[in-house]
Design an enzyme around this catalytic site. Structure first.
Site, PDB file in Angstrom:
ATOM      1  N   VAL A 211      -2.393  -0.783  -0.241  1.00 24.32           N
ATOM      2  CA  VAL A 211      -2.399  -2.235  -0.476  1.00 24.32           C
ATOM      3  C   VAL A 211      -3.426  -2.835   0.478  1.00 24.32           C
ATOM      4  CG1 VAL A 211      -1.037  -4.355  -0.563  1.00 24.32           C
ATOM      5  CG2 VAL A 211       0.094  -2.146  -0.922  1.00 24.32           C
ATOM      6  N   HIS A 212      -4.415  -3.557  -0.057  1.00 22.67           N
ATOM      7  CA  HIS A 212      -5.386  -4.132   0.864  1.00 22.67           C
ATOM      8  C   HIS A 212      -5.958  -5.469   0.421  1.00 22.67           C
ATOM      9  CE1 HIS A 212      -8.384  -2.702  -2.011  1.00 22.67           C
ATOM     10  NE2 HIS A 212      -9.253  -3.483  -1.404  1.00 22.67           N
ATOM     11  N   ARG A 213      -5.815  -5.845  -0.834  1.00 23.70           N
ATOM     12  CA  ARG A 213      -6.468  -7.075  -1.306  1.00 23.70           C
ATOM     13  C   ARG A 213      -5.855  -8.312  -0.662  1.00 23.70           C
ATOM     14  NH1 ARG A 213     -10.227  -6.703  -5.311  1.00 23.70           N
ATOM     15  NH2 ARG A 213     -10.367  -4.638  -6.276  1.00 23.70           N
TER      16      ARG A 213
END
Length: 370
Positions: A211-213
């Protein structure tokens, strides 16, 4: 023209992977001695500055050390892009290359395209034409604006070509294929031959998650819902969560813990991630690059977004859009365990692994015409 002088701008993990494939193709072209040589000058903006997210990718992929590292680092979109623009404008004004090559949809992409266009330097956009049709996404703004600044638009899919045509972008558009597929084919066997990157995992017995956005990490409710969903899935299958620095910071600031049954790991090198994806039961991510890598490797993917620019993966049944809906997340896992999420074996929407060669041919033709 005896030599085509290119300045390549990269700044983030997916761009390193794409640039490695194209740089290999430049070298092969030069070795063959057909047509003008291609001289590449590599500028790293420093958008990804963590060692595991930057230098290890250069080492593994055999990318030459950047000629310049702007060291921009993190910051707001405006601050980060402005620093890049300032540094890139100075470099391009001094070097006056024949063209600037940019990749994908990051702030580095937009800064490279805008700095070049303002100076009258042609822009080559690798991965042109992608659209999620969600203008709330910074990446969507970056890719649309860069396409409209570009002179040579190298598209990965037929859908990307069609998207550009709808925006009246026809000249300089080339259907080349996807260089990330080139890269995966080039490195897959090496990744699978190496020692397992993490101990204690059973092939086919775990989920790999990232998860990075900003839309997910900067919204506390969305991040909390995603972690809850990962925890719910972990009650059925172990989850390995590779934590992006942005995600870790967001969790710490919000007081959110890694759920029980979820194994958190720091960022990992490219080959390790290829191995983990290849041996996973499935991939859970909000990354555009990992959606494709899972597709290439034949692993089912659950995307933690409501839309994707990689629509082919969804159309072929290999990718499911779940957003932050916990029921959709656990329902997807149940379908995977029933064998209902499989990849059609003959599906090749991203080309044949020779995209970089076609891009070199397109560059030579475009800049040597007449």
């Amino acid at each position: 023209m005896e030599t085509i002088r290119l300045t390549t701008v990269v700044g983030a993990r997916p761009q390193f992977i794409k640039a490695a494939a194209l740089s290999r193709a430049f070298a092969a072209h030069n070795a063959a001695g057909r047509g003008p040589a291609i001289a590449e000058y590599l500028v790293h903006t420093g958008q990804h500055y963590d060692h595991a997210m930057s230098q290890t990718f250069f080492d593994e992929l055999g990318i030459a050390e950047p000629d310049v590292n702007l060291g921009v680092g993190s910051g707001s979109h405006g601050t980060q892009t402005a620093r890049m623009l300032e540094g890139l404008e100075r470099i391009l004004a001094a070097r006056r290359p024949d063209a600037v090559v940019v990749y994908g949809d990051t702030n580095s992409t937009l800064a490279g395209g805008l700095a070049a266009a303002k100076l009258g330097v042609p822009v080559v956009h690798v991965e042109a034409g992608l659209r999620s049709f969600d203008k709330a996404m910074p990446e969507e703004l970056n890719r649309v604006l860069t396409d409209h600044l570009s002179n040579l638009l190298l598209c990965p899919t037929r859908a990307a070509v069609d998207n550009l045509r709808r925006e009246s972008l026809i000249r300089g558009v080339v259907l080349a294929g996807d260089v990330m597929y080139d890269s995966l084919l080039h490195h897959r066997e090496q990744a699978l031959r190496a020692a397992p990157p993490l101990a204690g995992l059973t092939p086919g017995g775990y989920l790999l998650a990232t998860v990075h956005r900003a839309a997910n990490t900067d919204d506390g409710e969305r991040l909390k819902a995603i972690l809850s969903g990962l925890g719910a899935m972990a009650r059925t299958a172990p989850v390995v969560l590779v934590l992006h620095p942005r995600t870790r910071r967001a969790m710490e600031s919000l007081g959110l813990a890694v759920p029980e049954g979820v194994r958190a790991e720091p960022p990992l090198p490219y080959l390790a991630m290829v191995r983990l994806q290849a041996e996973a039961l499935g991939v859970v991510t909000d990354s555009g690059g990992m959606q494709k890598e899972a597709f290439f490797l034949g692993r089912p993917c659950l995307t933690l977004r409501e839309e994707t620019e990689w629509t082919e993966t969804v159309d072929l049944g290999a990718n499911t859009l779940a957003g932050t809906d916990n029921a959709a997340m656990t329902g997807w896992l149940a379908a995977v365990l029933r064998g209902e999420r499989t990849l059609p074996g003959d599906a090749r929407p991203y080309g044949d692994g020779r995209a970089a060669e076609r891009m070199v041919e397109a560059v030579v033709e475009h800049f040597c015409r007449g």
